[in-house]
Design a protein around this motif. Structure first.
Motif, PDB file in Angstrom:
ATOM      1  N   ARG A 193       0.954  -1.440   0.306  1.00 24.46           N
ATOM      2  CA  ARG A 193      -0.100   0.224   0.238  1.00 24.46           C
ATOM      3  C   ARG A 193       0.999   0.893  -0.137  1.00 24.46           C
ATOM      4  O   ARG A 193       1.028   2.283  -0.825  1.00 24.46           O
ATOM      5  CB  ARG A 193      -0.462   0.225   1.353  1.00 24.46           C
ATOM      6  N   CYS A 226      -0.362  -9.724  -3.179  1.00 25.01           N
ATOM      7  CA  CYS A 226      -0.830  -7.664  -3.112  1.00 25.01           C
ATOM      8  C   CYS A 226      -0.238  -7.535  -4.700  1.00 25.01           C
ATOM      9  O   CYS A 226       0.449  -7.706  -4.885  1.00 25.01           O
ATOM     10  CB  CYS A 226       0.156  -7.897  -1.934  1.00 25.01           C
ATOM     11  N   SER A 234      -3.540  -0.589  -5.003  1.00 28.69           N
ATOM     12  CA  SER A 234      -3.336  -2.111  -4.438  1.00 28.69           C
ATOM     13  C   SER A 234      -4.574  -2.696  -3.387  1.00 28.69           C
ATOM     14  O   SER A 234      -5.717  -2.705  -3.265  1.00 28.69           O
ATOM     15  CB  SER A 234      -2.510  -1.726  -2.683  1.00 28.69           C
ATOM     16  N   GLU A 489      -0.686   3.824   9.817  1.00 27.54           N
ATOM     17  CA  GLU A 489       0.434   2.357   8.612  1.00 27.54           C
ATOM     18  C   GLU A 489       0.874   1.403   9.673  1.00 27.54           C
ATOM     19  O   GLU A 489       1.055   0.275   9.243  1.00 27.54           O
ATOM     20  CB  GLU A 489       0.253   2.794   7.523  1.00 27.54           C
TER      21      GLU A 489
END
Length: 643
Positions: A193, A226, A234, A489
């Motif tokens: 991400r 991913c 993403s 994050e």
């Protein structure tokens, strides 16, 4: 497809990458051309030549400073464009390394035991790192492959990210792929991400996902992958709930590593070893997940290779690479391997030196089989010598069983590595006071490498279940110092977390550490051995804490008690089996305690003397130091036993 797989700093330099060796096998089977490049060795040679980098310097980043993140911090400048002009700002700009933030990180290192030299080394390495990354990428870009894959475990994140970022700038058509333990579960999704120069991140076991990615097709069908849609968004596929069966766990290919190591300055720093796996997961953790352990990540289910396959793999790779030192990375040894793999190795005319991780409640004959098979070193996960604390940890062993493991391993000529951990919710000062008082009794047994407070690791019960005692607050400080990402994050990217300390601390923790340091210092000259023959037991002692050299046991009660205490027993259980009962046992226990022959934990007693055997003692000398520096205990025993 032409593929380059990169092993970045701070990967170990004495062994090849098991992960990349397996992916090499998988991709080559699918018809791709694969090169594994050991950029960690490239860095060693470059840094040694340009900055006088040495073996201790590399080890500081690769091992010693792991829980403080110095290795990742050192390459964070290269990740964020330091030395290239204005930073690219690939994150949200909350971190960085201006003067105040660097000073804060250095203070953090100092508070966690880093020396002034190590702090200066960290600062200097950060300044050097961008030039190394630029050189590495320049060489790859000169003949760009179709795909570059990175394995990232422990402190390989930022070096790998820095190389991927710059490579994507130079060669936009080269696809970049991440995998490894740092990509497991939410961590891999967070990496993908937040760093758009990563085309793919493989989460979980790579033997199936990586070849499927190389084939192309419907990426949404690749478990755990991913990837990015046409808009660059993403997407993280759900991870599989069915781990690979043993037959699908591939043997690694290590083409080129040992030749590269031979050509490196690192060849003078380390002895090369093979690294292999016989199993994945943890059979104990499936039943009782140790409260502090996150090592199995998202896949706890235990699977092991068929014994014949694993034995063939060990022997084939040892012969191919002409190496005898073999590091087996399994989190726990398959008990079925004792009567198969280990028995076969013991009977074969080979002289392997193996490392295994085991459970500490093995019995004497099992340690002997480990020694006979070539297991020079084991890691039993001892971690503590208090039964109360071990129960809090859900280890499934007692303090006496852990001491028995140290004793029986040494009797079999097997070295033990372990750490002493503290800081568990519910532990009490006396859990440590009683052990500290007794540590001089154990100075002849393999000491822990140190004593330290536990870390809160992702995937551990302490992380997943705050009700066990830790109200987790935020990722450990080094993540904020390293990554320019918001807290939300970092919560997904981090592996180590901070929480209010539990259990002991302060002066008691300092005394525990000092007692362990004393053990480490006295171990080389400490011995407590015995020989049981001709109706008597002869003991020889060189531990500094006890002022006797030779003791003979001839009394029938003492002989019976000593032999029975080869296994942990309570005073009541001992009295039930010794002539004279409790009245006879009590003075024997008092005498044995005064001589330093017993470890006592709760209701249990254990005798701690090591069996004397000339061959075993010779092996111990060879492992721990020159014979001239060690007591000639076996000569004393021979002389006493023969009168």
């Amino acid at each position: 497809m032409r593929i380059v797989l990169l092993h970045m700093p701070w990967g170990a330099i004495d062994v090849p990458s098991l992960a990349l060796g397996i992916l090499h096998t998988a991709a080559a089977r699918a018809g791709h051309r694969v090169e594994v490049r050991y950029a960690n060795l490239d860095f060693v040679d470059w840094a040694a030549g340009n900055a006088g980098f040495g073996a201790d310097d590399y080890q500081y980043f690769s091992e010693k400073s792991y829980f403080q993140g110095a290795g990742d911090w050192a390459f964070a400048g290269a990740l964020y464009g330091e030395g290239e002009g204005e930073s690219e700002g690939d994150g949200d700009g909350e971190g960085g390394a201006d003067g105040d933030e660097s000073a804060g990180y250095f203070a953090y290192l100092a508070a966690n035991g880093a020396s002034e030299r190590e702090i200066a080394l960290t600062r200097a390495t950060r300044a050097l790192a961008p030039a190394f990354i630029a050189r590495l990428v320049e060489e790859i870009a000169a003949d760009p492959p179709d795909l570059v894959g990175f394995t990232t475990t422990f402190q390989q994140n930022t070096a790998s990210l820095a190389a991927a970022r710059l490579l994507k700038q130079r060669c936009p058509r080269v696809r970049t792929v991440f995998g490894g333990a740092n990509c497991d579960g939410p961590q891999g999704a967070a990496l993908h991400r937040n760093f758009p120069f990563l085309d793919y991140v493989v989460r979980g076991e790579g033997e199936a996902a990586f070849p499927a990615l190389l084939e192309g097709g419907d990426l949404s069908a690749v478990p755990g992958l991913c990837w990015r849609d046409d808009s660059g968004t993403s997407t993280a596929n759900a991870m599989t709930t069915r781990p690979l069966p043993p037959a699908a766990i591939l043997a690694p290919r290590y083409d080129g590593f040992y030749e590269r190591l031979d050509a490196s300055v690192a060849a003078g720093w380390v002895d090369p070893k093979l690294v292999l796996e016989g199993s994945r997961g943890c059979w104990w953790g499936e039943k009782h997940h140790c409260t502090f352990c996150g090592l199995n990540g998202s896949s706890m289910e235990f699977r092991s290779k068929p014994p014949a396959d694993f034995l063939a793999e060990v022997l084939t790779l040892a012969e191919r690479h002409r190496l005898l030192d073999v590091y087996v990375v399994d989190n726990i040894l398959d008990m079925g391997y004792f009567d198969t793999v280990l028995k076969s190795l013991a009977e074969l005319p080979v002289d392997l030196r193996l490392h295994f991780e085991i459970k500490a409640n093995l019995r004497r004959h099992q340690f002997q089989l480990l020694g006979d098979s070539g297991a020079a070193q084991v890691q039993p996960g001892i971690e503590n010598l208090s039964t109360r604390v071990l129960r809090i940890m859900d280890k499934g062993v007692t303090g006496c069983q852990n001491v028995r493991a140290l004793r029986d391993a040494q009797s079999a000529g097997v070295s033990v590595t372990w750490n002493y951990l503290y800081g568990f919710p519910g532990e009490q000062p006396d859990d440590y006071e009683s052990v500290i008082r007794q540590l001089p009794v154990l100075h002849h047994l393999d000491p822990p490498t140190g004593a330290g407070r536990i870390a809160i690791e992702r995937f551990s019960p302490y992380f997943d279940r705050p009700e066990l005692g830790f109200a987790i607050t935020r990722p450990a400080f080094q993540y904020r110092a390293t990554y320019r990402l918001p807290e939300s994050e970092l919560n997904d990217l981090a592996y180590v977390f901070t929480a209010p300390p539990r259990g002991i601390g302060g002066e008691l923790a300092e005394r525990l550490s000092a007692a362990v340091d004393t053990w480490l210092a006295r171990f080389p000259d400490s011995r407590l051995t015995y020989r049981d023959a001709h109706g008597r037991i002869v003991l020889v002692n060189t531990r500094p804490g006890f002022d006797w050299r030779v003791v003979e046991l001839t009394d029938p009660v003492e002989l019976a008690a000593f032999r029975l205490l080869a296994q942990p027993r309570s005073a009541a259980a001992l009295a039930a089996r010794v002539p004279g009962g409790a009245a006879a046992v009590e003075p024997v226990l008092e005498r044995f305690t005064a001589l330093g022959l017993l470890f006592h934990d709760g209701d249990g007693y254990l005798q701690v003397a090591v069996e004397s055997d000339n061959q075993v003692l010779m092996r111990m000398r060879h492992r721990h130091g020159p014979a001239a520096a060690r007591p000639r205990t076996e000569e004393v025993l021979d002389a006493v036993a023969t009168g």
